[in-house]
Design an enzyme around this catalytic site. Sequence first.
Site, PDB file in Angstrom:
ATOM      1  N   HIS A 219      31.987 -46.989  14.884  1.00 14.63           N
ATOM      2  CA  HIS A 219      31.337 -46.663  16.157  1.00 14.63           C
ATOM      3  C   HIS A 219      30.535 -45.374  16.055  1.00 14.63           C
ATOM      4  CE1 HIS A 219      31.101 -44.703  20.116  1.00 14.63           C
ATOM      5  NE2 HIS A 219      30.828 -45.917  20.528  1.00 14.63           N
TER       6      HIS A 219
ATOM      7  N   ARG B 224      16.625 -40.781 -14.845  1.00 15.85           N
ATOM      8  CA  ARG B 224      17.461 -40.076 -15.827  1.00 15.85           C
ATOM      9  C   ARG B 224      18.919 -40.497 -15.630  1.00 15.85           C
ATOM     10  NH1 ARG B 224      14.181 -36.162 -13.267  1.00 15.85           N
ATOM     11  NH2 ARG B 224      12.662 -35.134 -14.616  1.00 15.85           N
TER      12      ARG B 224
ATOM     13  N   CYS C  34       5.376 -37.726 -16.354  1.00 17.01           N
ATOM     14  CA  CYS C  34       6.292 -37.421 -15.250  1.00 17.01           C
ATOM     15  C   CYS C  34       6.270 -35.918 -15.021  1.00 17.01           C
ATOM     16  CB  CYS C  34       7.719 -37.849 -15.595  1.00 17.01           C
ATOM     17  SG  CYS C  34       7.838 -39.497 -16.293  1.00 17.01           S
TER      18      CYS C  34
END
Length: 798
Positions: free
Chosen positions: A416, A506, A747
């Site tokens: 809830h 990674r 990256c």
Amino acid sequence: MYWYHQLRVTDIPFVGGKNASLGEMISQLKETGIKVPIGFATSAQLFRDFLSQNQLDAPIAQLLADMTAGIITLTDTGEKIRALITQGTFTTQQEEAITRAYQELCEQLQTANVSVAVRSSATAEDLPDASFAGQQESYLNVRGCEQVLQACLQCFASLYTDRAIVYREEKGFAHQKVALSVGVQQMVESEAAGVMFSLDTENGFPDVVIINGAWGLGETIVKGSVTPDRFMVYKPLLEKPGKRPIIEKQPGSKQLKMMYASRHHKDNPSNGQTVVLATTEQERSALVLSDDEILQLARWAVIVERHYGCAMDMEWTKNNQGLYLVQARPETVESQKKQAVLVNYRLKEKSTLLLEGASVGSAIATGQVFLINDPHQADQFPQGAILVTEKTDPDWVPLMRKAAGIITDTGGPTSHAAIVSRELKVPAIVGTEHATRSLTDGQAITLSCAGGTVGQVYEGTLSYDTQHVDLDDIPQTRTAVMINAAMPEGVFRWWQLPAAGIGLTRIEFMISSQIRVHPMALLHPEKVTDPAVRQTISQLTQGYAYPPDYFIHHLAMGVGKIAASQYPKPVIVRMSDFKSNEYRGLLGGEFFERHEENPMLGLRGASRYYHPLYREAFKLECQAIVSARQEMGFDNIIVMIPFCRTTGEADKVLDVMAEAGLKRGENGLQVYVMCEIPSNVILADRFAQRFDGFSIGSNDLTQLVLGIDRDSAELKPLFDARDDAVKEMIAQVITVAHQYGCKVGICGQAPSDYPEFAEFLVNCGIDSISLNPDSFAKGCQQIAIAELKYQINTAGHE
């Protein structure tokens, strides 16, 4: 009376949303194998007749008018209306109709005084844009005609609980235009039960099924009195033959269970029909569903969602006869969001971590703790405080509206507290186990749900950033723009970004935070001589007959979950790249790792994978990838090898991978190599014959080209990937790789932080750029500008 098999979802005006939906499943989905307990429903007209014959319409209208005028409180209004209804009486014909239907149900089930669930079903509930779930009452384990009649009266009265009155007013429903039907349904004596959603309720990701479960009846989950088990299944792969795409299995503490009172010698303080008991140690440690049951429920969720044409919120139960669905309604929070703006929260500082639990939402809140156990003390609760309590139920809603954040001891993502917090857009952390004991009144804290599915509570008031990303403003680019992903917990937050996949995952982060054990300690426990470490490892691997399976199982699900966030787009998974000192930090690592003077240039990356000290452990990593790709079905996973110094190393690593079931080219497997050592550039032609692609690791490449320790504070001004020497290396590897048909990506933050670096990469013809998700929008803009400049310059030269 209406029997469920006679009803369709279009019958909501006659029997309410809950009963109409049960009828729809029984009458329309029986051939699919979905099992739903049988039953019948009283008509909404019977409720209207009941009010009329007991002359209740006028008194109820007057009480509601007095409440609106401020003459009487909400609480007193509800109490008086409910008392009027429960003191009313059925006519003889009404009693006979309900009794006759109940007796016929007993005959169909060949059981005298069969146990039933008596549930309220309002004519304005379970709609696609408004769910009244939990606003009215249900009564479980009801037996005999008298109990059924009494439960029907109680359901009638529950149309005027405080929470139901408030909810109708908020949604704009006129009180006396809403009627109530009562469902009387065969009660399944549950071994376990729970709830299920056909989307991720935290972020709206539509491609997963979320299942929560606990022992006994499902009320303990809905009421938040237990922290349930949690399972996640990826829907698009469910229909692929032989695939088992379970991407999360998270055990809950499950300290309590609700059972039939008739089976025990105790009485339940609520209604005498059920009793709440403590679970056994074996029950707490065991999952409530097997893999086959998880997959069966997920398939049912897909069938129900497809039939209704919208995301669904379902309840399930199981006994020795198998699984059942007992309710289904449209999900009305995440599925209704149409916004094209992502709001990202980021803590700018950290402090002492006090608690963790399941996060609800993705926001951050700060404030003072207010410990409270009684929802009727709402007037004492200061606006903007952090509500800390054991659990909540519908009576807590007025108080929850005043909170800046909510923390509970028990409950899961479908309790809830979680459901209401989500709807109120209040960040919450549920299932912390001991918040009410660990936090003190007036204590300043920061509640963060910004890290994914695990929420954190920190000491003090911390500063944070809020970033708004308009998805419509993100430009399209010719260069593939991907994202980096380290941890599976928060990866679905970014599903709406128009990314081309994941350029870097990674796995060492998953190993350190989720697995925690050095894989060699699982393979050779006899070498772990510290009793305390052995005991901790034993606790973590409880339930695994072969301890290395613990490593494979958890890593496979983590990788699979990340792959699911982008499927079928490519997800590049880099094998572990810890340094030896970092491996030592894992449980048992001290017994397998040697001390190195310079771990940055020591036994790391590819050289570790074939070395006798780690070769067996690397095969476990490979087996986890095999599981994610072949058993789960995520064939979008591309494997990447880091820090590969020589072509000889490359050959050795590829051989070990093949021995473990990962052979380049088989089942579409691609293998990339990190380009982070000058030898990778100098011999790019030879590496290109062994790998399918390169990913430039600009930090290590800069370190080794310029001869600078990347962690040196004194040399930090010199450490720059934009240095001409580094750029020459990058340009060279892109050119050579393309000559051999290999893709090249990068990256890192540099392309989004430095427009000129993005322009350089575009001019070199790089295939992909992978950015951190919170830099994605800015990075796309920089790349789009760089592409436009390149196009203009190229056209000018022509």
